[in-house]
Design a protein around this motif. Structure first.
Motif, PDB file in Angstrom:
ATOM      1  N   VAL A   1       0.692  -1.274  -0.094  1.00 17.19           N
ATOM      2  CA  VAL A   1      -0.015  -0.035  -0.150  1.00 17.19           C
ATOM      3  C   VAL A   1       0.907   1.181   0.064  1.00 17.19           C
ATOM      4  N   PHE A   2       1.949   1.355   0.761  1.00 15.96           N
ATOM      5  CA  PHE A   2       2.734   2.291   0.948  1.00 15.96           C
ATOM      6  C   PHE A   2       3.483   2.653  -0.476  1.00 15.96           C
ATOM      7  N   MET A   3       4.064   1.710  -1.062  1.00 11.79           N
ATOM      8  CA  MET A   3       4.711   2.057  -2.540  1.00 11.79           C
ATOM      9  C   MET A   3       3.680   2.234  -3.321  1.00 11.79           C
ATOM     10  N   LEU A   4       2.683   1.855  -3.457  1.00 11.55           N
ATOM     11  CA  LEU A   4       1.552   2.165  -4.666  1.00 11.55           C
ATOM     12  C   LEU A   4       1.195   3.815  -4.385  1.00 11.55           C
ATOM     13  N   MET A   5       0.980   4.028  -3.353  1.00 13.62           N
ATOM     14  CA  MET A   5       0.615   5.436  -2.863  1.00 13.62           C
ATOM     15  C   MET A   5       1.631   6.250  -3.285  1.00 13.62           C
TER      16      MET A   5
ATOM     17  N   ARG B   1       3.970   5.644  -5.652  1.00 16.52           N
ATOM     18  CA  ARG B   1       4.219   5.781  -6.894  1.00 16.52           C
ATOM     19  C   ARG B   1       3.093   6.721  -7.716  1.00 16.52           C
ATOM     20  N   LEU B   2       1.949   6.534  -7.320  1.00 15.58           N
ATOM     21  CA  LEU B   2       0.642   7.276  -7.805  1.00 15.58           C
ATOM     22  C   LEU B   2       0.865   8.836  -7.738  1.00 15.58           C
ATOM     23  N   ILE B   3       1.156   9.036  -6.314  1.00 17.79           N
ATOM     24  CA  ILE B   3       0.949  10.341  -6.026  1.00 17.79           C
ATOM     25  C   ILE B   3       2.208  11.309  -6.493  1.00 17.79           C
ATOM     26  N   GLY B   4       3.601  10.591  -6.158  1.00 18.68           N
ATOM     27  CA  GLY B   4       4.627  11.377  -6.600  1.00 18.68           C
ATOM     28  C   GLY B   4       4.831  11.971  -8.133  1.00 18.68           C
ATOM     29  N   PRO B   5       4.641  11.433  -9.141  1.00 24.41           N
ATOM     30  CA  PRO B   5       4.521  12.128 -10.361  1.00 24.41           C
ATOM     31  C   PRO B   5       3.394  13.342 -10.369  1.00 24.41           C
ATOM     32  N   LEU B   6       2.222  13.122  -9.689  1.00 21.34           N
ATOM     33  CA  LEU B   6       1.213  14.143  -9.959  1.00 21.34           C
ATOM     34  C   LEU B   6       1.359  15.394  -8.812  1.00 21.34           C
ATOM     35  N   LEU B   7       1.833  15.111  -7.657  1.00 18.59           N
ATOM     36  CA  LEU B   7       1.954  16.136  -6.657  1.00 18.59           C
ATOM     37  C   LEU B   7       3.334  16.662  -6.519  1.00 18.59           C
ATOM     38  N   TYR B   8       4.108  15.541  -6.268  1.00 20.69           N
ATOM     39  CA  TYR B   8       5.711  16.143  -5.876  1.00 20.69           C
ATOM     40  C   TYR B   8       6.451  16.811  -6.989  1.00 20.69           C
ATOM     41  N   ALA B   9       6.032  16.578  -8.378  1.00 28.83           N
ATOM     42  CA  ALA B   9       6.644  17.110  -9.463  1.00 28.83           C
ATOM     43  C   ALA B   9       6.045  18.443  -9.623  1.00 28.83           C
ATOM     44  N   ARG B  10       4.913  18.652  -9.319  1.00 28.96           N
ATOM     45  CA  ARG B  10       4.243  20.177  -9.507  1.00 28.96           C
ATOM     46  C   ARG B  10       5.026  20.912  -8.173  1.00 28.96           C
ATOM     47  N   LEU B  11       4.929  20.493  -6.954  1.00 29.12           N
ATOM     48  CA  LEU B  11       5.632  21.198  -5.880  1.00 29.12           C
ATOM     49  C   LEU B  11       7.221  21.529  -6.150  1.00 29.12           C
ATOM     50  N   ASP B  12       7.591  20.600  -6.679  1.00 29.83           N
ATOM     51  CA  ASP B  12       9.111  20.805  -7.262  1.00 29.83           C
ATOM     52  C   ASP B  12       9.386  21.853  -8.291  1.00 29.83           C
ATOM     53  N   ASN B  13       8.340  22.095  -9.344  1.00 39.55           N
ATOM     54  CA  ASN B  13       8.399  23.064 -10.325  1.00 39.55           C
ATOM     55  C   ASN B  13       8.118  24.327  -9.509  1.00 39.55           C
ATOM     56  N   TRP B  14       7.047  24.380  -8.865  1.00 45.34           N
ATOM     57  CA  TRP B  14       6.722  25.852  -8.174  1.00 45.34           C
ATOM     58  C   TRP B  14       7.939  26.333  -7.343  1.00 45.34           C
ATOM     59  N   ALA B  15       8.447  25.375  -6.518  1.00 42.01           N
ATOM     60  CA  ALA B  15       9.584  25.742  -5.590  1.00 42.01           C
ATOM     61  C   ALA B  15      10.880  26.374  -6.323  1.00 42.01           C
ATOM     62  N   LEU B  16      11.114  25.770  -7.527  1.00 39.48           N
ATOM     63  CA  LEU B  16      12.146  26.302  -8.144  1.00 39.48           C
ATOM     64  C   LEU B  16      11.790  27.380  -9.327  1.00 39.48           C
ATOM     65  N   HIS B  17      10.743  27.389  -9.805  1.00 37.70           N
ATOM     66  CA  HIS B  17      10.282  28.618 -10.801  1.00 37.70           C
ATOM     67  C   HIS B  17       9.214  29.331 -10.588  1.00 37.70           C
TER      68      HIS B  17
ATOM     69  N   ASP C   1       3.497  12.935   2.520  1.00 31.81           N
ATOM     70  CA  ASP C   1       4.286  11.884   3.187  1.00 31.81           C
ATOM     71  C   ASP C   1       3.488  11.362   4.463  1.00 31.81           C
ATOM     72  N   VAL C   2       3.244  12.238   5.303  1.00 30.82           N
ATOM     73  CA  VAL C   2       2.520  11.829   6.594  1.00 30.82           C
ATOM     74  C   VAL C   2       1.152  10.892   6.259  1.00 30.82           C
ATOM     75  N   VAL C   3       0.334  11.763   5.312  1.00 27.61           N
ATOM     76  CA  VAL C   3      -0.936  11.045   4.860  1.00 27.61           C
ATOM     77  C   VAL C   3      -0.642   9.735   4.376  1.00 27.61           C
ATOM     78  N   ILE C   4       0.372   9.750   3.387  1.00 26.57           N
ATOM     79  CA  ILE C   4       0.602   8.228   2.664  1.00 26.57           C
ATOM     80  C   ILE C   4       0.963   7.193   3.900  1.00 26.57           C
ATOM     81  N   VAL C   5       1.872   7.616   4.865  1.00 28.66           N
ATOM     82  CA  VAL C   5       2.151   6.806   5.828  1.00 28.66           C
ATOM     83  C   VAL C   5       0.945   6.354   6.846  1.00 28.66           C
ATOM     84  N   GLY C   6      -0.041   7.343   6.914  1.00 27.63           N
ATOM     85  CA  GLY C   6      -1.192   6.946   7.762  1.00 27.63           C
ATOM     86  C   GLY C   6      -1.926   6.011   6.865  1.00 27.63           C
ATOM     87  N   LEU C   7      -2.256   5.982   5.749  1.00 28.21           N
ATOM     88  CA  LEU C   7      -2.944   5.453   4.849  1.00 28.21           C
ATOM     89  C   LEU C   7      -2.507   3.905   4.921  1.00 28.21           C
TER      90      LEU C   7
END
Length: 738
Positions: free
Chosen positions: A143-147, A149-165, A186-192
């Motif tokens: 469950v942890f790894m699937l969450m 993998r699914l959330i990383g490209p969608l949310l982390y990439a956008r946050l990274d782009n906004w933080a840099l540019h 991350d906390v939400v994913i660990v909780g799930l």
């Protein structure tokens, strides 16, 4: 009487007060051989004197005992630290030896089929518990790894782009916001994942509706370890540069994240899962031995990683130090580059010692102290980075405010960075103190609650407020003075007197403000400024007597300013020097003469002030004409030249009245001198005079009026018949005759 008695009795007599009877006995003529014995006998016969002697002896005995106890306590304190160190070392060595002995016994018992525990070892039960735990582990990690993998490209990439540019906000603030959001995800994913593991452990493993002990142990350990890893990713994010708080590259972050995550997982799952399970199903002694082995292995692993990267990381820190614009940061980073490996090894050594001495209490303490320290350091780094970006950013005022106060922007860019550098130093000091407090080296709460701590903090805050208020007053007053002196604002170009008085007021305000600020700050720090003020008065009186010339300068300067004798920009004559007054102080004046030489004239040497810039001025000219010229015609042409001058657009504003002709003032040897006077604007008399002289020359030439020059008539002596001899001239070796 033995030797001891002969020695002690005179000493006792000397320590006691000599009574009046002893003096009388000595004056009565007692023998010189044994005066002390007779006096001692008289002393003992007297009841009051005997009581006094007894009290003196008891006092001496108490003092001797007290001194002996003090010496013993000092000796005990001097050796207590070495004894404690030896006892601690021995306890650690004995504890490790006992645990390894117990571990060997348990292993031998397992080989022989016997376990040193209250319950009989069951291999089937252990295998069943291991299988059930494996199912829970697989489900939770899946469950942890699937969450992720699914959330990383969608949310982390956008946050990274906004933080840099991204646009808006300071870059460090933008980065902190993005890192905080990523950590929350991350906390939400660990909780799930934790919830999913609980569901599997409760309904799919073992009896439905119940959760096994080993599943609970793993899930709790999973929650703690993954939260720690989430905090670790805030510092060492491998894939996203914008979600990394530390200023390092991706490869460096991946390296340290990998090793630290491995260390956290090894200790976490070993201590929180493997050790309790071994204690429950096999033996408590075996679990303690496993715990010791884990701690030693973790220490060795950390030591190898630290020593392996000692030089490389030191070089990176030195590079950061050279790039830092602040001297304090450079010194701190260079010091850290030299000692970081010592600090890291010391940290792991302390953790190892604490865990070996008290396994039950040490781990929670070390965990929370480490988390507090990391949080303090991260917050300190963020504040320092934010202040650094603020320091490096130049303050820019609006064009209107910059026009009204052109020096305000430069003044703020001079004061504000210094204040921010001081705040950065305070942040560093706070990080160090709070880190010590987290490890119970210091107790800041108790110290602050004490009278001394509260008073000291109150004084520090009061001094900071005094300095801030003084700086604000100076910036405000200096800006207002600058506003008044600015010709583009207010009522236009200020008068010379206004400029002089405002400049003197600014200097006096600076001296007064500095003096008052220092005095108030010293008073807030608890220093009695009364003696300082009295001493300053006495010192001022002494200086007044010893430096009378300086006092005379100041007093004369004050009266010159009161009488408005001169201002900055006036053309004056002082002490035989004529020039423009460029700088006035309370003690002297600076004059620039026509040749460009700058003179400083103390006011005590000024007897007369000749100011050419008051109200109005005159151009006074004397013009010579030949004796054969008509005087009235010459005066008429002088008047014509003035009328042309008054009609000139360049000179007209400076001519105040009509030409004043004084008439013939002298019958010189070769000319008749006519004087005229032109009233002008003060300071323009020289320019008007030069223009008038030019016109007079032109008018006299047009009218044929001769401006004479010195002439002489030469007579040659001759004969009675009027025949003169030839004049012989000789020049450069040649002879001429005529």
């Amino acid at each position: 009487m033995n030797l001891t008695t002969k020695i002690l009795l005179p000493l006792i007599w000397l320590l006691c007060a000599i009574p009046a009877g002893l003096v009388q006995a000595q004056q009565a003529g007692q023998t010189k051989d044994n005066p002390s014995y007779a006096a001692l006998a008289d002393l003992l016969e007297n009841e009051q004197s005997r009581e006094k002697l007894i009290n003196e002896l008891r006092t001496m005995a108490d003092e001797t005992a007290t001194q002996a106890e003090t010496v013993a306590e000092e000796a005990s304190a001097a050796s207590s630290s070495s004894r404690e160190l030896a006892q601690t070392t021995r306890a650690i060595a004995e504890g490790i030896g006992e645990q390894f002995t117990a571990l060997a016994e348990v292993v031998n018992g397992l080989v022989d089929g016997q376990v040193a525990s209250d319950e009989q070892f069951s291999l089937a039960g252990l295998m069943e518990a291991t299988l059930n735990l494996s199912l829970v582990i697989v489900a939770t990690l899946l469950v942890f790894m699937l969450m992720r993998r699914l959330i990383g490209p969608l949310l982390y990439a956008r946050l990274d782009n906004w933080a840099l540019h991204g646009a808006g906000n300071t870059p460090v603030i933008r980065r902190v916001i993005c890192v905080a959001l990523a950590a929350a995800v991350d906390v939400v994913i660990v909780g799930l994942a934790y919830v999913g593991g609980n569901l599997v452990a409760t309904f799919l493993v073992g009896e439905s509706g119940e959760q096994t002990t080993q599943a609970s142990l793993f899930l709790n350990a999973f929650m703690v370890i993954e939260l720690l890893k989430a905090g670790l990713r805030m510092l060492f994010s491998r894939r996203y540069d914008g979600l990394r708080l530390l200023p390092i590259n991706a490869s460096e972050a991946a390296y340290w994240n990998r090793h630290m995550a491995l260390l956290i997982g090894l200790l976490g799952y070993g201590v929180m899962v493997a050790e309790p399970l071994i204690s429950i199903h096999i033996s408590a002694a075996l679990s303690q031995g496993i715990n010791t082995l884990l701690m030693l292995a973790a220490f060795m692993y950390a030591a190898i990683i630290i020593l392996k990267n000692r030089r490389r990381l030191a070089g990176i820190i030195r590079t950061k130090a050279e790039q830092s614009p602040m001297a304090t940061s450079k010194i701190s980073l260079h010091l850290l580059a030299r000692t970081w490996h010592v600090l890291a090894l010391g940290y792991f050594a302390v953790v190892l010692v604490l865990v070996l001495l008290s396994p039950a209490n040490a781990l929670p303490f070390v965990l929370f102290a480490t988390l507090k320290t990391l949080g303090i350091i991260v917050v300190g780094l963020l504040l320092s980075t934010l202040l650094g970006q603020t320091i490096g950013r130049r303050i820019q005022l609006s064009p209107e405010l910059r026009r009204k106060m052109p020096l305000l922007e430069a003044r703020l860019n001079s004061y504000v960075p210094n204040a921010l550098r001081f705040l950065r130093f305070l942040v560093l000091a706070a990080v160090i103190l709070l880190s010590f407090n987290a490890w119970h080296v210091l107790d800041l709460a108790t110290w602050y609650a004490s009278e001394a701590g509260g008073v000291l903090m109150g004084r520090i805050i009061a001094v900071a407020i005094v300095l801030a208020v003084a700086a604000a007053i100076w910036v405000t007053c200096a800006s207002l003075i600058e506003h008044k002196l600015n010709p583009e604002t207010g009522t236009g170009i200020p008068s010379a007197r206004t400029q002089t008085l405002l400049s003197l007021f600014r200097s006096a305000l600076a001296v007064l403000l500095v003096t008052m600020t220092v005095m108030i700050a010293l008073a807030e720090l608890g220093i009695n400024i009364g003696p300082l003020i009295a001493g300053a008065g006495v010192l001022g009186l002494a200086i007044g007597f010893g430096a009378q010339k300086l006092v005379q300068d100041v007093i004369t300067g004050i009266f010159i300013q009161i009488e408005n004798a001169m201002n900055t920009g006036d053309v004056v004559t002082l002490g035989g020097i004529t020039g423009t007054a460029e700088k006035l102080s309370i003690r002297s004046v600076g004059i620039r003469d026509l040749n460009g030489t700058y003179h400083i004239i103390p006011f005590s040497s000024v007897d007369t002030v000749s100011n050419y810039m008051r109200d109005f001025a005159y151009h006074v000219g004397e013009y010579r004409v030949s004796y054969r010229e008509n005087i009235d015609d010459a005066i008429a042409h002088l008047q014509n030249a003035f009328e042309e001058l008054a009609a000139d657009e360049a000179q007209k504003p400076y001519v105040l009245e009509a030409l004043e002709v004084a008439g013939v003032v002298a019958l010189a040897d070769s000319s008749v001198n006519i004087r005229v006077r032109i009233k002008t604007v003060p300071g323009m008399q020289w320019a008007v005079g030069r223009a008038y002289n030019r016109l007079v020359k032109m008018h006299f030439e047009q009218a044929g009026i001769e401006i004479p020059y010195p002439q002489s008539t030469v007579h040659f002596e001759g004969s009675r018949q009027g025949v003169a001899p030839a004049l012989k001239l000789e020049q450069a070796g040649e002879r001429y005759s005529g």
